[in-house]
Write a protein that holds these residues in place. Structure first.
Motif, PDB file in Angstrom:
ATOM      1  N   ASP A 400      11.186  38.964 -38.675  1.00  0.00           N
ATOM      2  CA  ASP A 400      11.947  40.208 -38.699  1.00  0.00           C
ATOM      3  C   ASP A 400      13.240  39.938 -39.461  1.00  0.00           C
ATOM      4  OD1 ASP A 400      12.366  43.020 -36.999  1.00  0.00           O
ATOM      5  OD2 ASP A 400      14.227  41.984 -37.495  1.00  0.00           O
ATOM      6  N   ALA A 401      13.537  40.778 -40.432  1.00  0.00           N
ATOM      7  CA  ALA A 401      14.691  40.532 -41.289  1.00  0.00           C
ATOM      8  C   ALA A 401      16.008  40.605 -40.535  1.00  0.00           C
ATOM      9  CB  ALA A 401      14.704  41.526 -42.449  1.00  0.00           C
ATOM     10  N   GLY A 402      15.986  41.139 -39.321  1.00  0.00           N
ATOM     11  CA  GLY A 402      17.198  41.207 -38.534  1.00  0.00           C
ATOM     12  C   GLY A 402      17.387  40.030 -37.592  1.00  0.00           C
ATOM     13  N   VAL A 403      16.434  39.090 -37.572  1.00  0.00           N
ATOM     14  CA  VAL A 403      16.499  37.946 -36.657  1.00  0.00           C
ATOM     15  C   VAL A 403      16.654  36.678 -37.490  1.00  0.00           C
ATOM     16  CG1 VAL A 403      15.325  36.655 -34.839  1.00  0.00           C
ATOM     17  CG2 VAL A 403      15.096  39.146 -34.952  1.00  0.00           C
ATOM     18  N   TYR A 404      17.857  36.103 -37.515  1.00  0.00           N
ATOM     19  CA  TYR A 404      18.138  34.903 -38.302  1.00  0.00           C
ATOM     20  C   TYR A 404      17.690  35.066 -39.754  1.00  0.00           C
ATOM     21  CZ  TYR A 404      18.511  32.822 -33.637  1.00  0.00           C
ATOM     22  OH  TYR A 404      18.857  32.547 -32.333  1.00  0.00           O
ATOM     23  N   ALA A 405      17.863  36.238 -40.299  1.00  0.00           N
ATOM     24  CA  ALA A 405      17.343  36.498 -41.641  1.00  0.00           C
ATOM     25  C   ALA A 405      18.334  37.349 -42.425  1.00  0.00           C
ATOM     26  CB  ALA A 405      15.950  37.134 -41.565  1.00  0.00           C
ATOM     27  N   MET A 406      17.838  38.155 -43.357  1.00  0.00           N
ATOM     28  CA  MET A 406      18.676  38.734 -44.399  1.00  0.00           C
ATOM     29  C   MET A 406      19.403  40.019 -44.006  1.00  0.00           C
ATOM     30  SD  MET A 406      18.633  36.595 -46.763  1.00  0.00           S
ATOM     31  CE  MET A 406      19.662  37.620 -47.800  1.00  0.00           C
ATOM     32  N   ALA A 407      19.016  40.664 -42.926  1.00  0.00           N
ATOM     33  CA  ALA A 407      19.650  41.945 -42.606  1.00  0.00           C
ATOM     34  C   ALA A 407      21.146  41.777 -42.333  1.00  0.00           C
ATOM     35  CB  ALA A 407      18.966  42.589 -41.404  1.00  0.00           C
ATOM     36  N   SER A 408      21.508  40.741 -41.599  1.00  0.00           N
ATOM     37  CA  SER A 408      22.919  40.571 -41.236  1.00  0.00           C
ATOM     38  C   SER A 408      23.822  40.377 -42.454  1.00  0.00           C
ATOM     39  CB  SER A 408      23.063  39.404 -40.257  1.00  0.00           C
ATOM     40  OG  SER A 408      24.413  39.219 -39.903  1.00  0.00           O
ATOM     41  N   PRO A 409      23.548  39.425 -43.357  1.00  0.00           N
ATOM     42  CA  PRO A 409      24.432  39.295 -44.524  1.00  0.00           C
ATOM     43  C   PRO A 409      24.391  40.509 -45.438  1.00  0.00           C
ATOM     44  CG  PRO A 409      22.538  37.829 -44.726  1.00  0.00           C
ATOM     45  CD  PRO A 409      22.527  38.365 -43.331  1.00  0.00           C
ATOM     46  N   ALA A 410      23.244  41.185 -45.514  1.00  0.00           N
ATOM     47  CA  ALA A 410      23.158  42.364 -46.379  1.00  0.00           C
ATOM     48  C   ALA A 410      24.007  43.498 -45.833  1.00  0.00           C
ATOM     49  CB  ALA A 410      21.706  42.799 -46.526  1.00  0.00           C
ATOM     50  N   LEU A 411      23.918  43.756 -44.532  1.00  0.00           N
ATOM     51  CA  LEU A 411      24.685  44.854 -43.952  1.00  0.00           C
ATOM     52  C   LEU A 411      26.171  44.539 -43.899  1.00  0.00           C
ATOM     53  CD1 LEU A 411      21.839  45.857 -43.337  1.00  0.00           C
ATOM     54  CD2 LEU A 411      22.676  46.659 -41.135  1.00  0.00           C
ATOM     55  N   ALA A 412      26.505  43.254 -43.903  1.00  0.00           N
ATOM     56  CA  ALA A 412      27.924  42.890 -43.986  1.00  0.00           C
ATOM     57  C   ALA A 412      28.490  43.243 -45.356  1.00  0.00           C
ATOM     58  CB  ALA A 412      28.093  41.399 -43.706  1.00  0.00           C
ATOM     59  N   GLU A 413      27.649  43.264 -46.382  1.00  0.00           N
ATOM     60  CA  GLU A 413      28.072  43.608 -47.745  1.00  0.00           C
ATOM     61  C   GLU A 413      28.005  45.105 -48.020  1.00  0.00           C
ATOM     62  OE1 GLU A 413      29.170  41.795 -50.296  1.00  0.00           O
ATOM     63  OE2 GLU A 413      29.140  39.870 -49.265  1.00  0.00           O
ATOM     64  N   ALA A 414      27.055  45.793 -47.384  1.00  0.00           N
ATOM     65  CA  ALA A 414      26.771  47.191 -47.721  1.00  0.00           C
ATOM     66  C   ALA A 414      27.789  48.129 -47.081  1.00  0.00           C
ATOM     67  CB  ALA A 414      25.362  47.557 -47.264  1.00  0.00           C
ATOM     68  N   GLY A 415      28.259  49.081 -47.869  1.00  0.00           N
ATOM     69  CA  GLY A 415      29.121  50.123 -47.343  1.00  0.00           C
ATOM     70  C   GLY A 415      28.324  51.394 -47.125  1.00  0.00           C
ATOM     71  N   ASP A 416      29.047  52.510 -46.950  1.00  0.00           N
ATOM     72  CA  ASP A 416      28.367  53.780 -46.747  1.00  0.00           C
ATOM     73  C   ASP A 416      28.034  54.477 -48.057  1.00  0.00           C
ATOM     74  OD1 ASP A 416      30.846  54.578 -47.587  1.00  0.00           O
ATOM     75  OD2 ASP A 416      31.341  55.752 -45.802  1.00  0.00           O
ATOM     76  N   ASP A 417      28.149  53.741 -49.164  1.00  0.00           N
ATOM     77  CA  ASP A 417      27.849  54.321 -50.466  1.00  0.00           C
ATOM     78  C   ASP A 417      26.394  54.130 -50.873  1.00  0.00           C
ATOM     79  OD1 ASP A 417      28.279  51.583 -50.575  1.00  0.00           O
ATOM     80  OD2 ASP A 417      29.062  51.623 -52.626  1.00  0.00           O
ATOM     81  N   ILE A 418      25.585  53.463 -50.046  1.00  0.00           N
ATOM     82  CA  ILE A 418      24.156  53.327 -50.307  1.00  0.00           C
ATOM     83  C   ILE A 418      23.400  53.650 -49.025  1.00  0.00           C
ATOM     84  CG2 ILE A 418      24.450  51.588 -52.111  1.00  0.00           C
ATOM     85  CD1 ILE A 418      23.606  49.472 -50.083  1.00  0.00           C
ATOM     86  N   ASP A 419      22.146  54.021 -49.188  1.00  0.00           N
ATOM     87  CA  ASP A 419      21.278  54.242 -48.033  1.00  0.00           C
ATOM     88  C   ASP A 419      20.591  52.930 -47.682  1.00  0.00           C
ATOM     89  OD1 ASP A 419      21.831  56.999 -47.890  1.00  0.00           O
ATOM     90  OD2 ASP A 419      20.369  57.407 -49.466  1.00  0.00           O
ATOM     91  N   VAL A 420      20.588  52.584 -46.402  1.00  0.00           N
ATOM     92  CA  VAL A 420      19.989  51.343 -45.938  1.00  0.00           C
ATOM     93  C   VAL A 420      18.954  51.659 -44.879  1.00  0.00           C
ATOM     94  CG1 VAL A 420      20.390  49.087 -44.874  1.00  0.00           C
ATOM     95  CG2 VAL A 420      22.110  50.060 -46.413  1.00  0.00           C
TER      96      VAL A 420
END
Length: 565
Positions: A400-420
């Motif tokens: 799962d991308a949210g478990v020790y994977a890429m979701a956390s660093p990606a959402l730390a970078e993403a603002g409200d200017d893109i849809d996630v």
């Protein structure tokens, strides 16, 4: 609504199975079959006919009108082996419906639409209005001829196998242009029309004003995403009817929100009437963007004062980032939602070994940004950057991308200017648990033993807390060549609180071809057999080995209900 029609006992049994699976989506039509088909064709968005294709062809042929409005028709054979997309594969949604029917009934979807068969997105399935020589451009894509992509107005699109130049063109624009020969024009929903009005304004006055504003600015009505106004006008009949006529939603914003929007033409009149110095321009610009048409007033034939104002803005392009969990490795544990996101992304970002796992699922034209181990933050930044450029991006991770994977660093970078959007996947802990039996049957915790991002002192404190709480513990990243003592130390912490006979499960490459597993005890587990491809699960005080399986009971006590006399 989907109409269901059958004639035989076998067809009726399959029909009833589908109706039971989709009680809110389906309507069963009984009686005369030909009459049922006619009625359902007029009333439903799709038909599933448990009939021979030839019979259905004869019955629907006189009913056909336009592929853009005719319902999709799917035929299921007598034996329930095939779900055939017969009519309206793209426009009517029959291709997708055939897949859904097949999933419920265990039938094989039969799709003959050329683009689907070739793995290409149909240009009329992108959710955007399309104009021009659709057949010729689609055929050029299928034949591998050079097709250019001209983007006047950026918008997230699926992968398209396009070239820098060619005889054929796919153009994305909100400009009022007429498609040339061998050209298809896609209309992205990039425009917002702000509307203000006096009480009692007519639909015709609002519509005429908006149409004139768009036409004179050279903008396409098909690219209007919404009409926007102040909340005090949300129920204004003329504005509501104009939005309905244009086929777009009406969005109302609070006056205090609009009052904070900087506009070129504020006015005292709306400030006194509804509490904001601008309605049309502020409503068009409330989410940012570029003002293309400043406020203009309607013109009434009788010379009486104008009762409507409008302004047009091009809203900022919003890219889309899908953070996709690929599961533990087995292809049949990759979810259908994940596959859909992979096939819809024009840009794929991921660890090179994960990209190799799913490369065959990507559509032609997908741009791949792969990198090696240890570049998680760089991949996250790259994915967000591509989404901000207006692309449809998939960022992949294992499990799962949210478990020790890429979701956390990606959402730390993403603002409200893109849809996630997040796409869940089967985690390594769950895959290993299924191999071992049911070790996670009660409360449990996962702990990563990697100290690359977390100091060992913090990790050890968390392991001790789990030990004292009698939680089942799953260790991720348990042991590597550079960290060969962490697992030993973590097991020692647990051993201070648990019996030596506590079951321990060791699973390597769960769900993959070289999967291996070992069920041992806390006293006998050998850390040297563990590596980074392994998940280690340590039971709690209630965990037992039963028939060679690791089981943690749920711990509920079933009580006989009291009887009230």
């Amino acid at each position: 609504m989907i109409g269901l029609i059958s004639a035989t006992a076998a067809g009726t049994a399959a029909r009833d199975r589908l109706a039971a699976a989709w009680p809110d989506r389906t309507r069963v039509y009984k009686g005369d079959v030909a009459g049922a088909v006619r009625t359902a064709f007029a009333e439903c968005e799709g038909l599933v006919c448990f009939l021979a294709t030839g019979a259905v062809v004869r019955m629907v042929a006189p009913l056909l009108s336009d592929k853009r409005s005719d319902p999709g028709v799917v035929c299921v054979d007598e034996a329930g082996r095939f779900a055939v997309s017969l009519l309206g594969g793209h426009g009517g949604g029959a291709n997708a419906l055939a897949g859904e029917v097949g999933a419920v009934l265990g039938a094989e979807p039969v799709i003959t639409t050329a683009t689907d068969a070739a793995g290409l997105p149909g240009l009329d399935t992108l959710g955007l209005p399309v104009e021009g020589d659709l057949a010729a451009v689609s055929r050029a894509l299928l034949d591998g001829e050079p097709v250019a992509l001209a983007v006047d107005t950026p918008w997230p699109l699926p992968p398209l196998p396009v070239a820098e130049a060619g005889e054929y063109t796919i153009r994305s624009t909100d400009r009022l242009v007429r498609p040339t020969a061998r050209e298809v024009v896609l209309r992205p929903p990039s425009l917002v029309v702000g509307v203000g009005a006096s009480r009692g304004v007519s639909e015709d006055e609002v519509t005429a004003l908006v149409e004139a504003a768009l036409r004179e600015a050279g903008l396409a009505a098909a690219s209007v995403a919404a009409l926007a106004t102040v909340d005090a006008k949300a129920d204004e009949a003329g504005i509501v009817a104009a939005a309905e006529r244009m086929g777009v939603p009406l969005v109302a914003h609070p006056a205090e929100t609009l009052a904070r929007v900087a506009v070129p033409n504020p006015s005292r009149a709306p400030l006194a009437a509804v509490g904001t110095p601008s309605v049309a321009e502020a409503a068009a610009l409330v989410d940012g963007g570029e003002l293309l048409v400043p406020k203009r007033r309607s013109v009434r034939a009788d010379g009486s004062p104008a009762r409507a104002t409008c302004a047009v803005a091009r809203r900022p392009v919003r890219g889309r980032l899908a953070v996709v969990g690929l599961g533990p490795g087995a292809r049949d544990l990759l979810t259908p939602r994940a596959v859909a996101e992979l096939r819809g992304a024009s840009v794929l970002v991921g660890l090179d070994q994960y990209v190799d796992q799913i490369r065959d699922l990507l559509r032609p034209g997908t741009r791949v940004l792969a990198s090696g181990l240890g570049a998680e933050e760089e991949r996250a930044r790259a994915a967000v950057s591509e989404a901000r450029r207006g692309h449809a991006v998939a960022l992949i991770g294992s499990g799962d991308a949210g478990v020790y994977a890429m979701a956390s660093p990606a959402l730390a970078e993403a603002g409200d200017d893109i849809d996630v959007v997040g796409v869940p996947g089967v985690t390594a802990a769950l895959a290993a648990s299924a191999v071992l039996g049911a070790p996670l049957g009660h409360d449990h915790v996962s702990v990563s033993l990697s100290d690359l991002h977390t100091p060992w002192e913090v990790i050890e404190r968390r392991v001790r807390a789990a030990a004292e709480s009698d939680l089942v513990v799953t260790f991720y990243n348990p042991r590597s060549r550079g960290r060969d003592r962490h697992l030993t130390r973590a097991l020692a912490v647990l051993a201070a609180h648990r019996a030596p006979t506590t079951p321990v499960g060791v699973v390597r490459n769960a769900s993959r071809a070289d999967e291996s597993s070992l069920l041992t005890t806390l006293a006998e587990v050998d850390p040297t057999v563990v590596d980074m491809l392994t998940v280690v699960t340590v039971g709690n005080s209630a965990t037992r080995e039963i028939a060679g399986r690791m089981v943690t009971p749920r711990g509920y006590r079933w009580q006989r209900p009291e009887v009230t006399r």
